[in-house]
Design a protein around this motif. Structure first.
Motif, PDB file in Angstrom:
ATOM      1  N   GLY A  21       0.801  -1.245   0.009  1.00  0.00           N
ATOM      2  CA  GLY A  21       0.042   0.047   0.010  1.00  0.00           C
ATOM      3  C   GLY A  21       0.884   1.294  -0.041  1.00  0.00           C
ATOM      4  N   SER A  22       0.228   2.509  -0.436  1.00  0.00           N
ATOM      5  CA  SER A  22       0.877   3.673  -0.296  1.00  0.00           C
ATOM      6  C   SER A  22       0.124   4.800  -0.042  1.00  0.00           C
ATOM      7  N   GLY A  23       0.749   5.749   0.693  1.00  0.00           N
ATOM      8  CA  GLY A  23       0.087   7.018   1.064  1.00  0.00           C
ATOM      9  C   GLY A  23       0.918   8.308   0.663  1.00  0.00           C
ATOM     10  N   THR A  24       0.531   9.398   1.285  1.00  0.00           N
ATOM     11  CA  THR A  24       1.111  10.695   0.787  1.00  0.00           C
ATOM     12  C   THR A  24       2.523  10.557   0.839  1.00  0.00           C
ATOM     13  N   TYR A  25       3.113  10.027   2.052  1.00  0.00           N
ATOM     14  CA  TYR A  25       4.206  10.159   2.716  1.00  0.00           C
ATOM     15  C   TYR A  25       5.182   8.932   2.666  1.00  0.00           C
ATOM     16  N   ALA A  26       4.367   7.882   2.530  1.00  0.00           N
ATOM     17  CA  ALA A  26       5.030   6.501   2.537  1.00  0.00           C
ATOM     18  C   ALA A  26       4.279   5.614   1.943  1.00  0.00           C
ATOM     19  N   LYS A  49      12.243  13.185   0.966  1.00  0.00           N
ATOM     20  CA  LYS A  49      12.064  14.632   0.276  1.00  0.00           C
ATOM     21  C   LYS A  49      10.267  15.096   0.551  1.00  0.00           C
ATOM     22  N   SER A  50       9.566  14.082   1.073  1.00  0.00           N
ATOM     23  CA  SER A  50       8.227  14.527   1.318  1.00  0.00           C
ATOM     24  C   SER A  50       8.104  15.061   2.771  1.00  0.00           C
ATOM     25  N   LEU A  51       9.195  14.965   3.568  1.00  0.00           N
ATOM     26  CA  LEU A  51       8.739  15.489   4.987  1.00  0.00           C
ATOM     27  C   LEU A  51       9.525  17.040   5.117  1.00  0.00           C
ATOM     28  N   TRP A  82      17.607   3.955   8.017  1.00  0.00           N
ATOM     29  CA  TRP A  82      17.453   5.090   7.182  1.00  0.00           C
ATOM     30  C   TRP A  82      18.846   5.301   6.049  1.00  0.00           C
ATOM     31  N   ASP A  83      18.560   6.061   4.962  1.00  0.00           N
ATOM     32  CA  ASP A  83      19.723   6.015   4.108  1.00  0.00           C
ATOM     33  C   ASP A  83      19.540   7.501   3.318  1.00  0.00           C
ATOM     34  N   SER A  84      20.399   7.759   2.359  1.00  0.00           N
ATOM     35  CA  SER A  84      20.236   9.170   1.937  1.00  0.00           C
ATOM     36  C   SER A  84      18.807   9.622   1.213  1.00  0.00           C
ATOM     37  N   ASP A  85      18.014   8.586   1.008  1.00  0.00           N
ATOM     38  CA  ASP A  85      16.606   8.924   0.512  1.00  0.00           C
ATOM     39  C   ASP A  85      15.472   8.525   1.334  1.00  0.00           C
TER      40      ASP A  85
END
Length: 424
Positions: A21-26, A49-51, A82-85
């Motif tokens: 599944g997917s949403g606005t941020y994840a 990028k979305s945060l 976490w990583d760079s993206d």
């Protein structure tokens, strides 16, 4: 699954596969651990990028809370990376999807299944409430099922297959929520008295009048004390040991009460057990205890009738002394109606309602009654009536227990208990 050319992100220690599944941020992916166990997990990938600043703070708060809590009915945060993206939340995998889909595929759920789901949800909410944590987005889509074979769950929508304010537009939805009209519960399917009472108290628009958390957790329909769990059989067995002891001593009334209390735990034990052989052994024991409880019921009932007859003179005297108290006379008349209903033996529920109605009034009158002979008689009558009401409660519960024990394998109920419905 995504179309051609799509590929999930790479993460050390895991193989990410299908998108769940997917949403606005994840976006959430199913993944396998690269270790020998090949553990299945769900990985929530949050794009950096979305945060914005507020989103980062909210995410950190979510991580902090989930890392600090462990409960069988709250989804577990196993780790995060976490990583760079991206930021990756490695979560417990729930193969059964969400409650919303579960309800849609079944249209409505039997009350007994909804009750077990509600107990699990209430258990999680009580855990969070005790730590001053609020969910703030509790809805069927955010309640996950560990599997479809053994699911777990929440109340509103579940019983009728639609939410209480179902609307075709936001305007209609707002109008229904703001309206002062009393919310009418559907007449079908038929609900128990306790279930209907809880729904009406939860759907009270005025938050000051709505049921509190404390009263919700203590409501007889929620009944967390008898939630199916690993200790149910142990608690039932301990009560049976006491019941047998009282039975052997000839204290039939106490033995009957203890057998009934034990049966309150045997039914959850039946629902919790998944091994067919052990389940049959429990059902056989339940049958024995129900049979003995029925025998004790006949003995106790005979004794109770004798006591009621012995109290007739005092009851008549109390009625004579209450001539100047219309409320007292009326309450005693209701008690007489309850006794008559009980003697008929047709509907214990109606008799119990009358006993409780009478007792509610008599207890108020007792508090205002001055010291004297009438007060003594009134006190004695209240004790007798309370004993009858408690006895009837036990009989009603015993009938329900026998029915539940006999139907424990129907409707896939035993399959709908042990899995972990989890809050996302």
């Amino acid at each position: 699954m995504a179309g051609p050319g799509w590929a999930p992100p790479r993460l050390d220690g895991f193989i990410l596969t299908e998108r769940l599944g997917s949403g606005t941020y994840a976006t959430v992916y199913k993944a396998y651990g690269k270790k020998d166990t090949r553990e299945v997990v769900a990985i929530k990938c949050v794009s950096k990028k979305s945060l914005n600043k507020a989103s980062v703070e909210n995410l950190l708060t979510e991580i902090e809370i989930l890392k600090a809590i462990r409960h069988p009915h709250i989804v577990e945060l196993k780790d995060f990376q976490w990583d760079s993206d991206n930021i990756y939340l490695i979560m417990e995998f729930c193969a059964g999807g969400d409650l919303s889909r579960f309800i849609r595929t079944r249209r409505i759920l039997p009350e007994k299944v909804a009750r077990i789901f509600l107990q699990q949800l209430a258990s999680a909410l009580q855990f969070l409430n005790g730590r001053n944590i609020s969910h703030l987005d509790l809805k069927p889509q955010n309640i996950l099922l560990s599997s479809l074979e053994k699911p777990h769950l929440k109340l509103a929508e579940a019983l009728f297959g639609q939410p209480p304010f179902a609307s075709k537009s936001f305007t209609e939805l707002e109008e229904k929520i703001r309206s002062n009209r009393v919310i009418e519960l559907p007449t079908r399917p038929q609900l128990s008295r306790n279930c209907r009472d809880l729904l009406q108290r939860l759907l009270e628009r005025d938050p000051d009048k709505r049921i509190s958390f404390k009263d919700f957790f203590g409501h007889p329909f929620v009944d967390l004390e008898h939630m199916p769990c690993g200790r149910s059989l142990e608690q039932a067995t301990a009560l049976v040991v006491e019941a047998v002891k009282k039975d052997q001593e000839g204290n039939f009334s106490a033995a009957l009460s203890l057998y009934c209390k034990a049966l309150d735990y045997f039914v959850p034990a039946l629902h919790y057990e998944v091994d067919a052989r052990r389940k049959e052994a429990i059902k056989a024991k339940v049958g024995q205890y129900v049979s003995r409880a029925e025998e004790l019921k006949a003995l106790v009932n005979s004794s109770n009738r004798a006591l009621l007859q012995q109290g007739t003179c005092a009851r008549d005297l109390l009625k004579e002394m209450a001539r100047d108290k219309p409320r007292l006379v009326a309450a005693l008349e209701v008690a007489s109606m309850a006794m008559a209903k009980e003697e008929e033996g047709q509907d214990d529920g109606d008799a119990l309602d009358l006993y409780q109605q009478s007792l509610g009034e008599l207890l108020l009158l007792l508090a205002a009654e001055p010291t004297g002979r009438r007060r003594e008689l009134l006190h004695a009558e209240i004790q007798t009536l309370m004993g009858r009401a408690e006895y009837l409660k036990e009989q009603i519960k015993m009938k329900e227990t026998r029915w539940e024990a006999e139907s424990a394998d129907r409707d896939g109920l035993s399959e709908s208990v042990r899995s972990s419905c989890t809050l996302q």
